[in-house]
Scaffold this motif. Sequence first.
Motif, short mmCIF file in Angstrom:
data_model
loop_
_atom_site.label_atom_id
_atom_site.label_comp_id
_atom_site.label_asym_id
_atom_site.label_seq_id
_atom_site.Cartn_x
_atom_site.Cartn_y
_atom_site.Cartn_z
N SER A 63 -4.87 10.44 -0.66
CA SER A 63 -5.78 11.20 0.49
C SER A 63 -5.87 12.73 0.04
N LYS A 73 -3.20 4.81 -2.16
CA LYS A 73 -4.31 5.55 -1.66
C LYS A 73 -4.01 6.87 -1.56
N PRO A 89 -14.05 7.90 -3.50
CA PRO A 89 -13.63 8.78 -2.47
C PRO A 89 -14.69 8.86 -1.14
N ASN A 118 -12.83 11.03 5.62
CA ASN A 118 -12.59 10.46 6.86
C ASN A 118 -12.01 11.50 7.64
N LYS A 155 -6.19 16.21 1.76
CA LYS A 155 -6.48 16.69 3.09
C LYS A 155 -7.17 18.29 2.86
N TYR A 167 -9.01 4.81 -3.14
CA TYR A 167 -8.01 3.90 -3.16
C TYR A 167 -7.95 3.40 -4.93
N ASN A 199 0.77 -1.24 -0.05
CA ASN A 199 0.09 0.05 0.02
C ASN A 199 0.89 1.35 0.21
N ARG A 247 -0.49 12.38 -0.94
CA ARG A 247 -1.47 13.15 -0.27
C ARG A 247 -1.61 14.48 -1.34
N GLU A 266 0.77 5.78 -0.49
CA GLU A 266 0.06 6.84 -0.28
C GLU A 266 0.64 7.98 -0.87
N ASP A 292 -10.54 10.21 1.25
CA ASP A 292 -9.60 9.00 0.68
C ASP A 292 -10.25 8.38 -0.36
N PHE A 341 -9.79 14.16 5.85
CA PHE A 341 -9.30 13.54 4.57
C PHE A 341 -10.31 12.92 3.63
#
Length: 181
Positions: free
Chosen positions: A129, A127, A164, A167, A131, A174, A95, A99, A97, A172, A170
């Motif tokens: 994310s 992932k 999407p 969370n 913010k 995938y 995984n 941002r 990520e 998120d 965020f």
Amino acid sequence: MMNQNRSQQKRQPEDAINHDIRAKEILIITEDGRRIGPISKKAAIEMAESANLDLLQVGQQESVAIAKIVDYGKYKYEQQKRAKEVKKHQVETQNKEIRLTVKIGEHDLDTKARKAREFIQNGDRVKVSLKFKGREIVYLNQGQDTLMRFYEKLADIAQIEKEPKLNTRFLDMYIVPKKKN
């Protein structure tokens, strides 16, 4: 005395062999596949010992245990070998990520998409994310638009695994490599 108890606690056999079998009657399957029994546990163990082999419980039917006469050391070795072979053919994905922010510039978005492309080409799951800082959380639509712009840059090699989802602060999403047909 104390050390002996500790070693017995650690050693919990996963396979019931010979005297570890609890049933009083045992149905035996020989190495060549013949069925013998049901016979008493004592007679079954004597039969296995006379062949210099072990009695291994492979199943249970009501009060009768089903056991095979096998060389236990060889049996365990072949089990480990099979497990190793299965593990060798498994593909391990990682995984990763990336941002983003709501007000990310187009050039920065391209740079992050290039890095995500590398991850996806290596077979990794990414992932993404986004913010939200401060009051940006009220611009949820802009955040989703940014994520979709990011995905469009990777749509030729990737697909969305999870849509999407918000969370806390965020948004998120995938993405994974496209499945090859």
